[in-house]
Scaffold this active site. Structure first.
Site, PDB file in Angstrom:
ATOM      1  N   LEU A  14       0.853  -1.194   0.000  1.00  0.00           N
ATOM      2  CA  LEU A  14       0.000   0.000   0.000  1.00  0.00           C
ATOM      3  C   LEU A  14       0.887   1.243   0.000  1.00  0.00           C
ATOM      4  O   LEU A  14       0.931   2.021   0.949  1.00  0.00           O
ATOM      5  CB  LEU A  14      -0.935   0.016   1.216  1.00  0.00           C
ATOM      6  CG  LEU A  14      -2.169  -0.857   1.109  1.00  0.00           C
ATOM      7  CD1 LEU A  14      -3.025  -0.752   2.361  1.00  0.00           C
ATOM      8  CD2 LEU A  14      -3.000  -0.498  -0.105  1.00  0.00           C
ATOM      9  N   HIS A  15       1.644   1.401  -1.073  1.00  0.00           N
ATOM     10  CA  HIS A  15       2.508   2.555  -1.251  1.00  0.00           C
ATOM     11  C   HIS A  15       2.068   3.301  -2.501  1.00  0.00           C
ATOM     12  O   HIS A  15       1.581   2.706  -3.459  1.00  0.00           O
ATOM     13  CB  HIS A  15       3.971   2.123  -1.376  1.00  0.00           C
ATOM     14  CG  HIS A  15       4.448   1.376  -0.175  1.00  0.00           C
ATOM     15  ND1 HIS A  15       4.764   2.001   1.011  1.00  0.00           N
ATOM     16  CD2 HIS A  15       4.613   0.059   0.058  1.00  0.00           C
ATOM     17  CE1 HIS A  15       5.114   1.099   1.904  1.00  0.00           C
ATOM     18  NE2 HIS A  15       5.034  -0.098   1.355  1.00  0.00           N
ATOM     19  N   ALA A  16       2.192   4.596  -2.480  1.00  0.00           N
ATOM     20  CA  ALA A  16       1.910   5.481  -3.613  1.00  0.00           C
ATOM     21  C   ALA A  16       0.546   5.227  -4.255  1.00  0.00           C
ATOM     22  O   ALA A  16      -0.473   5.482  -3.648  1.00  0.00           O
ATOM     23  CB  ALA A  16       3.037   5.427  -4.625  1.00  0.00           C
ATOM     24  N   PRO A  18      -1.318   2.469  -5.075  1.00  0.00           N
ATOM     25  CA  PRO A  18      -2.292   1.606  -4.394  1.00  0.00           C
ATOM     26  C   PRO A  18      -2.867   2.266  -3.133  1.00  0.00           C
ATOM     27  O   PRO A  18      -4.057   2.153  -2.859  1.00  0.00           O
ATOM     28  CB  PRO A  18      -1.499   0.350  -4.044  1.00  0.00           C
ATOM     29  CG  PRO A  18      -0.379   0.326  -5.019  1.00  0.00           C
ATOM     30  CD  PRO A  18      -0.042   1.766  -5.270  1.00  0.00           C
TER      31      PRO A  18
END
Length: 93
Positions: A14-16, A18
């Site tokens: 769950l980075h950037a 997403p």
């Protein structure tokens, strides 16, 4: 109050992008929404906050818990489950 646990399958966790997609979906609901990285045992964070979601340190394979409390909690939990599941799918599938 409703909660679910989901394994994150997105290669980038769950980075950037997403995380942004998750937060956009969460922001549509009136319920109080929390995200917890169960794998790392971190405290829950506001699921409507991009900073909070990214700070949860969710990586591919981590289990997360989504907790919803409010008037649209059922729809919120189902939608966020679907968003998390969809993040791991290849584009165009």
């Amino acid at each position: 109050m409703r909660s679910i646990e989901v394994e994150v399958r997105s290669e980038s966790g769950l980075h950037a992008r997403p995380a942004a997609a998750f937060v956009r979906a969460a922001a549509r609901f009136a319920s109080n929404l929390r995200l917890e990285n169960v794998t790392l045992g971190r405290p829950s964070t506001d699921a409507k906050s991009i900073v909070g979601v990214m700070a949860a340190g969710v990586e591919q394979g981590h289990m997360v818990r989504v907790v919803a409390d409010g008037p649209d909690e059922d729809r919120a939990v189902e939608t966020l489950r679907d968003v998390l599941a969809g993040l791991g799918r290849p584009i165009g599938k």
